[in-house]
Design a protein around this motif. Structure first.
Motif, short mmCIF file in Angstrom:
data_model
loop_
_atom_site.label_atom_id
_atom_site.label_comp_id
_atom_site.label_asym_id
_atom_site.label_seq_id
_atom_site.Cartn_x
_atom_site.Cartn_y
_atom_site.Cartn_z
N PHE A 143 48.19 37.82 43.51
CA PHE A 143 47.83 38.63 42.35
C PHE A 143 46.76 37.91 41.54
O PHE A 143 45.75 38.50 41.14
N MET A 144 46.96 36.61 41.31
CA MET A 144 46.01 35.82 40.54
C MET A 144 44.67 35.71 41.28
O MET A 144 43.60 35.89 40.68
N LEU A 145 44.71 35.42 42.59
CA LEU A 145 43.47 35.24 43.35
C LEU A 145 42.66 36.53 43.39
O LEU A 145 41.42 36.50 43.29
N GLU A 146 43.33 37.65 43.56
CA GLU A 146 42.61 38.92 43.58
C GLU A 146 42.03 39.24 42.20
O GLU A 146 40.94 39.83 42.09
N PHE A 147 42.75 38.88 41.15
CA PHE A 147 42.23 39.11 39.81
C PHE A 147 40.99 38.26 39.55
O PHE A 147 39.99 38.74 39.00
N ILE A 148 41.04 37.00 39.99
CA ILE A 148 39.88 36.12 39.84
C ILE A 148 38.69 36.69 40.61
O ILE A 148 37.55 36.69 40.14
N ALA A 149 38.95 37.17 41.83
CA ALA A 149 37.86 37.76 42.63
C ALA A 149 37.30 39.00 41.95
O ALA A 149 36.08 39.24 41.96
N ALA A 150 38.18 39.80 41.34
CA ALA A 150 37.71 41.00 40.64
C ALA A 150 36.81 40.64 39.46
O ALA A 150 35.79 41.30 39.21
N LEU A 151 37.17 39.58 38.75
CA LEU A 151 36.33 39.13 37.65
C LEU A 151 34.99 38.61 38.16
O LEU A 151 33.93 38.91 37.60
N ARG A 152 35.06 37.86 39.24
CA ARG A 152 33.84 37.25 39.80
C ARG A 152 32.84 38.31 40.25
O ARG A 152 31.64 38.20 40.01
N PHE A 153 33.36 39.35 40.90
CA PHE A 153 32.47 40.39 41.45
C PHE A 153 32.38 41.61 40.54
O PHE A 153 31.90 42.66 40.96
N LYS A 154 32.88 41.45 39.30
CA LYS A 154 32.79 42.53 38.30
C LYS A 154 33.36 43.84 38.85
O LYS A 154 32.72 44.90 38.77
N ASP A 155 34.57 43.74 39.40
CA ASP A 155 35.20 44.91 40.01
C ASP A 155 36.64 45.04 39.52
O ASP A 155 37.56 45.28 40.31
N THR A 156 36.85 44.86 38.23
CA THR A 156 38.22 44.92 37.70
C THR A 156 38.80 46.34 37.77
O THR A 156 40.01 46.51 37.80
N HIS A 157 37.92 47.35 37.82
CA HIS A 157 38.42 48.72 37.92
C HIS A 157 39.19 48.91 39.23
O HIS A 157 40.28 49.51 39.23
N ALA A 158 38.64 48.42 40.34
CA ALA A 158 39.32 48.55 41.63
C ALA A 158 40.64 47.76 41.62
O ALA A 158 41.64 48.21 42.20
N PHE A 159 40.62 46.61 40.96
CA PHE A 159 41.85 45.81 40.87
C PHE A 159 42.93 46.59 40.13
O PHE A 159 44.08 46.65 40.57
N LYS A 160 42.56 47.18 39.00
CA LYS A 160 43.54 47.95 38.22
C LYS A 160 44.04 49.16 39.01
O LYS A 160 45.22 49.50 38.95
#
Length: 473
Positions: free
Chosen positions: A211-228
């Protein structure tokens, strides 16, 4: 848990053959077992499961990694311990080399593609991580294969209720207990049952680390919408080992909002940790509060009867070798740390017997499991029990051993006597003498009293369980 068989097959046939291959397969399986016991199933699935045992020549063990990223991460985080594990089992080994094997990359990509396809497929009720492996379900972890005993019956009943009911009886279900006691097994069992019963439901099972690693990746690639979308657009979210996000402020912030969104949408949350919500350190108070909203179910350390039942179930499922009853009883008595160690011990014995073509005997069992038996032979002393109980209840050791009969002193004293009876080989008179020269009948009364109180008061049962884990750990 059986890593030996599965990982022994991941061996390069072009480098090994015949008897050497069998020996190295067994050793690689043993190394994987040890790694999993020390670092956990998630770390194994994410990193070491992708390695291939290539060769052992001139004292050098060679492993192959499919990608540079996997190789570099293992070299920087786990290579030292892998080297230690190999040296313990492989005579003459003095160096471990992890090389990059480009021929494995296509297989690695295929596995990732399959994982992503499963996550997006409407045929699968379980969504696995698209970016990180490790969230797939283990086919062995079902309700049918879970052995129920007094120590885990509440967690089992709650898990069954969630899997079989369309109503949300409690949210979240928080299951906590020590390593290898069955928390992950129950989560996988819930997902399997829901996939069978209601395949239209969307279920996400993920470790807190992922969960944490995917959240970090979402922040890095500016894709938090897909994460949510992935973690909030679900019917059931299962997060394993939530203690991992301790002191991870940004991840906790996202977890908090994900939790609230799912509860508001009447979606089920199932969460596990190695301790109760109130004992989690480094977790924000607002999250701790929410973790205790629903049902908190503790899985206690297994007793002898449950350990024997688990071993009998596993032995019956294997049709290649016969495990004598006295060997099962021996393992149930000697391997008390957790179920993972217990099953791993039986797997090693059965694998060894199958490889060498000899029947399982007590002598063979002792020889094969020398290291594990020694690790479980740590002697708990009466003095250690007395100090631990005194510290736990915040009283002085002199008070515990005194003649004072005040309830806040007498009850801890009874707890300590009970633990001495359970965790040492000392006789009742010996225990009595260590408690200020008391008679053995006083110790007998204390043991019976604590057993009665455990039946009547869940808080007392919880206190005893914590003290036992602290002393045995």
């Amino acid at each position: 848990m059986s890593l030996s068989a599965g990982n022994a097959q991941q061996t390069s046939s072009q480098d090994l053959s015949g008897k050497d291959q069998e020996v190295h397969m067994a050793i690689w399986g043993s190394v994987c077992d040890k790694f999993c016991r020390e670092f956990g199933q998630n770390a194994y699935d994410t990193w070491v499961s992708h390695l291939i045992f290539s060769s052992f020549e001139g004292g050098v063990v060679s492993l192959a990694a499919p990608t540079r990223f996997v190789r570099d991460y293992i070299q920087s985080h786990y290579a030292t311990r892998l080297n230690d594990f190999f040296k313990a089992d492989l005579v003459g080994m003095h160096e471990l080399v992890i090389r990059l094997d480009s021929s494995l990359q296509s297989k690695h990509r295929e596995e990732q593609a399959e994982s992503k396809a499963d996550a997006q497929s409407g045929d699968s009720a379980v969504v696995t991580s698209a970016n990180f492996e490790g969230s797939a379900l283990d086919q062995r972890y079902t309700f049918d294969s879970f052995v129920v005993g007094k120590s885990n019956e509440l967690a089992y009943a709650a898990a069954k209720r969630i899997a079989e009911s369309d109503e949300i009886a409690f949210n979240p279900l928080f299951i906590h207990g020590g390593v290898g006691l069955g928390k992950t097994h129950l989560m996988h069992a819930i997902a399997h049952e829901i996939r069978r019963k209601a395949p239209q439901k969307k279920v996400v099972y993920v470790s807190a680390e992922k969960f944490m690693l995917e959240f970090i990746a979402a922040l890095r690639f500016k894709d938090t919408h897909a994460f949510k979308q992935k973690f909030r657009n679900v019917d059931i979210l299962m997060v394993d080992d939530v203690q991992f996000i301790a002191n991870k402020d940004s991840t906790q912030e996202e977890f908090f909002h994900t939790f609230n969104a799912l509860v508001d949408n009447r979606c089920q949350l199932i969460i596990t940790a190695d301790r109760s919500p109130t004992e989690l350190e480094g977790i924000e108070e607002r999250i701790v509060s929410r973790l205790g909203w629903g049902l908190v179910a503790d899985i206690h350390p297994t007793d002898y009867e449950l350990r024997l039942g688990i071993l009998q179930s596993k032995a019956e499922a294997n049709d290649k070798v016969i495990v004598p009853q006295d060997v099962l009883e021996f393992l149930a008595k000697r391997i008390t740390s957790n179920v993972r160690h217990l099953e791993g011990a039986l797997t090693r014995v059965m694998a060894f017997a199958e490889l060498v073509g000899r029947p399982i005997t007590m002598e063979m069992t002792r020889n094969v499991l020398q290291d594990l038996i020694r690790a479980n032979d740590r002697k708990v002393t009466i003095d250690e029990i007395q100090r631990t109980v005194a510290d736990y209840f915040s009283i002085r050791l002199s008070e515990l051993l005194s003649d004072r009969r005040a309830r806040n002193i007498a009850r801890p004293r009874q707890f300590a006597m009970y633990l001495c009876k359970q965790l040492t080989n000392r006789s009742l008179p010996e225990i009595g003498r260590k408690f200020g020269g008391r008679d053995h009948t006083t110790v007998m009364h204390a043991v019976r009293k604590v057993e009665e109180l455990k039946e009547q008061d869940s808080q007392i049962e919880d206190d005893i369980g914590r003290l036992m884990r602290q002393l045995e750990g």
